[in-house]
Design an enzyme around this catalytic site. Structure first.
Site, PDB file in Angstrom:
ATOM      1  N   TYR A   1      74.146   1.752  27.822  1.00 52.39           N
ATOM      2  CA  TYR A   1      73.890   0.893  26.667  1.00 52.39           C
ATOM      3  C   TYR A   1      73.128  -0.365  27.072  1.00 52.39           C
ATOM      4  O   TYR A   1      72.421  -0.945  26.262  1.00 52.39           O
ATOM      5  CB  TYR A   1      75.216   0.449  26.018  1.00 52.39           C
TER       6      TYR A   1
ATOM      7  N   LYS B   1      81.549  11.997  35.257  1.00 48.50           N
ATOM      8  CA  LYS B   1      80.730  13.202  35.462  1.00 48.50           C
ATOM      9  C   LYS B   1      80.259  13.173  36.913  1.00 48.50           C
ATOM     10  O   LYS B   1      79.048  13.100  37.199  1.00 48.50           O
ATOM     11  CB  LYS B   1      79.564  13.167  34.446  1.00 48.50           C
TER      12      LYS B   1
ATOM     13  N   ASP C   1      83.075  16.615  30.274  1.00 54.14           N
ATOM     14  CA  ASP C   1      82.948  17.806  29.421  1.00 54.14           C
ATOM     15  C   ASP C   1      84.307  18.505  29.287  1.00 54.14           C
ATOM     16  O   ASP C   1      84.703  18.928  28.206  1.00 54.14           O
ATOM     17  CB  ASP C   1      81.848  18.765  29.937  1.00 54.14           C
TER      18      ASP C   1
ATOM     19  N   ASP D   1      82.447   6.131  23.974  1.00 47.08           N
ATOM     20  CA  ASP D   1      81.961   6.142  22.589  1.00 47.08           C
ATOM     21  C   ASP D   1      82.182   7.519  21.983  1.00 47.08           C
ATOM     22  O   ASP D   1      82.730   7.668  20.893  1.00 47.08           O
ATOM     23  CB  ASP D   1      80.467   5.783  22.581  1.00 47.08           C
TER      24      ASP D   1
ATOM     25  N   ASP E   1      85.446   8.996  19.237  1.00 45.64           N
ATOM     26  CA  ASP E   1      85.240   9.615  17.921  1.00 45.64           C
ATOM     27  C   ASP E   1      86.021  10.921  17.840  1.00 45.64           C
ATOM     28  O   ASP E   1      86.670  11.221  16.836  1.00 45.64           O
ATOM     29  CB  ASP E   1      83.751   9.920  17.675  1.00 45.64           C
TER      30      ASP E   1
HETATM   31  C1  IPM Z   1      81.117   2.250  18.247  1.00 42.80           C
HETATM   32  C2  IPM Z   1      79.771   2.468  17.606  1.00 42.80           C
HETATM   33  C3  IPM Z   1      78.749   1.606  18.327  1.00 42.80           C
HETATM   34  C4  IPM Z   1      78.716   2.043  19.774  1.00 42.80           C
HETATM   35  C5  IPM Z   1      77.352   1.609  17.704  1.00 42.80           C
HETATM   36  C6  IPM Z   1      77.379   1.174  16.251  1.00 42.80           C
HETATM   37  C7  IPM Z   1      76.387   0.789  18.492  1.00 42.80           C
HETATM   38  O1  IPM Z   1      79.422   3.809  17.620  1.00 42.80           O
HETATM   39  O2  IPM Z   1      81.600   1.106  18.232  1.00 42.80           O
HETATM   40  O3  IPM Z   1      81.677   3.225  18.737  1.00 42.80           O
HETATM   41  O4  IPM Z   1      78.019   3.023  20.103  1.00 42.80           O
HETATM   42  O5  IPM Z   1      79.378   1.414  20.581  1.00 42.80           O
HETATM   43 MG    MG Z   2      80.981   5.093  18.319  1.00 45.88          MG
END
Ligand code: IPM
Ligand code: MG
Length: 364
Positions: free
Chosen positions: A142, A191, A223, A247, A251
């Site tokens: 990032y 990884k 993975d 990240d 999710d």
């Molecule tokens: C998160 C989001 C952010 C990230 C984006 C909006 C930049 O996906 O907070 O997980 O990738 O960190």
């Molecule tokens: Mg995210």
């Protein structure tokens, strides 16, 4: 206590979910006799529209001058075509880096009331889902160099992924400390079969493990981890990983608990001034319709009380009210059971109503 909170409402559903979290914080100040002073700060797409910059210095300063920052969400299709360095998300990354909040804590815990909203089989859910992803937040790909160059008549896009030992060590320590306060199991995800940065990551984690002999350290390739999270989530206690893996995995982890709309997060660095935000995005498709789930943001406010303001009772008060709301069968659209019979037992509510019903359930 008197606390100054910088409030970033942001874009999309951001303003409506933050509004509910502020109502909840106000109720806490009423119940417990605290004073929360709010300062609005602009960040994201709305800041681009207003100031021509996703995070102007003046707005960052408001955040740095506060005791903590509460954030809704940023981004949206409207700003999809602006150059990379001007995107709303860039404001968020600059905020995280500017605040030095390298440690992002993302809990993946299933609320028993929402077990049927999980896409996983009941037999897997019944074994329990309760782990934390500790994500490194201000390093890695990032924040490496990003560029697109023209080479031999075609474009070549480059993103650099780099970590130094110090960056790995400080997040590693948070991983071990977090595990120490819970089930004493830390899984380091990387990884290392492919990446140099991951080999360094693994080596630093194992060096740290010599200091934290009470914590059991294991390694897992990212993975495989993605697979294990759906196959047997009960095996995890604390997962520590680098920025982009965290990240993606967070999710996935949120989804198995029922909905990403429920998950709060805290981001901390060297000081107690933290950044608190739900892990979901700005959901422009449902913005302004009063149907978003504000619980991720409300629980983020609870985390702020717990981790930055040392107000554990107040944090419990909010979390208990959310739990009661779920007990009473109220559900925003994202957490309505897909099964018709189950859904018939629930009452569908909107964003504002969700905030109101939580307020009604808050008591000292
Ligand atoms: C998160 C989001 C952010 C990230 C984006 C909006 C930049 O996906 O907070 O997980 O990738 O960190
Ligand atoms: Mg995210």
């Amino acid at each position: 206590m008197n606390k100054n909170i910088a409030v970033i409402r942001g874009d999309g559903i951001g303003p409506e979910i933050v509004e509910q979290a502020l109502k909840v914080l106000n109720k806490i100040s009423e119940l417990y006799g605290h004073t929360f002073n709010y300062t609005d700060a602009d960040m994201g797409g709305c800041a681009i529209d207003k100031h021509g910059d996703p995070l102007p210095e003046s707005e960052l300063k408001k955040c740095l001058d506060s005791d903590s920052v509460l954030l809704g969400a940023v981004g949206g299709d409207k700003w999809n075509n602006v150059p990379g360095h001007m995107r709303p998300e860039k404001g968020l990354l600059r905020l995280r880096a500017g605040m030095g909040v390298y440690s992002n804590n993302r809990p993946a815990k299933i609320w028993p009331q929402l077990a049927s909203a999980s896409p996983l089989k009941k037999s897997i859910v019944d074994k329990g889902i309760d782990f934390i992803i500790v994500r490194e937040l201000i390093g890695g790909i990032y924040f490496g160099e990003h560029k697109t160059v023209e080479e031999n008549g075609q474009k070549n896009a480059i993103d650099i992924l780099a970590y130094n030992e110090e960056e790995i060590e400080r997040i590693g320590r948070i991983g071990f400390e977090t595990a120490r306060k819970r089930g004493k199991k830390l899984c380091s995800v990387e990884k290392s079969n492919v990446l140099d940065s991951s080999r360094l990551w693994k080596a630093v984690m194992h060096k740290l493990a010599e200091e934290y002999t009470d914590v059991e350290l294991s390694d897992m390739l990212v993975d495989n981890c993605a697979m294990q999270i759906v196959k047997n989530p009960a095996q995890f206690d604390v997962v520590v990983t680098e920025n982009m893996f965290g990240d993606i995995l967070s999710d996935e982890a949120s989804m198995i608990t029922g909905s990403i709309g429920m998950i709060p997060s805290s981001s901390l660095g060297k000081t107690t001034c933290g950044l608190y935000e739900p892990i979901h995005g700005s959901a422009p498709d449902i913005a302004g319709k009063d149907i978003a789930n504000p619980i991720g943001t409300i629980l983020s406010a609870a985390m702020m009380l717990r981790f930055s303001f040392d107000m554990p009772e107040e944090a419990d008060c909010i979390e208990n009210a959310v739990s009661k709301l779920l007990d009473d069968g109220y559900r925003t659209a994202d957490i309505m059971p897909s099964d018709e019979k189950e859904a018939a037992k629930c009452k569908k509510i909107g964003c504002t109503e969700c905030g109101e019903l939580i307020l009604e359930r808050m008591a000292k």
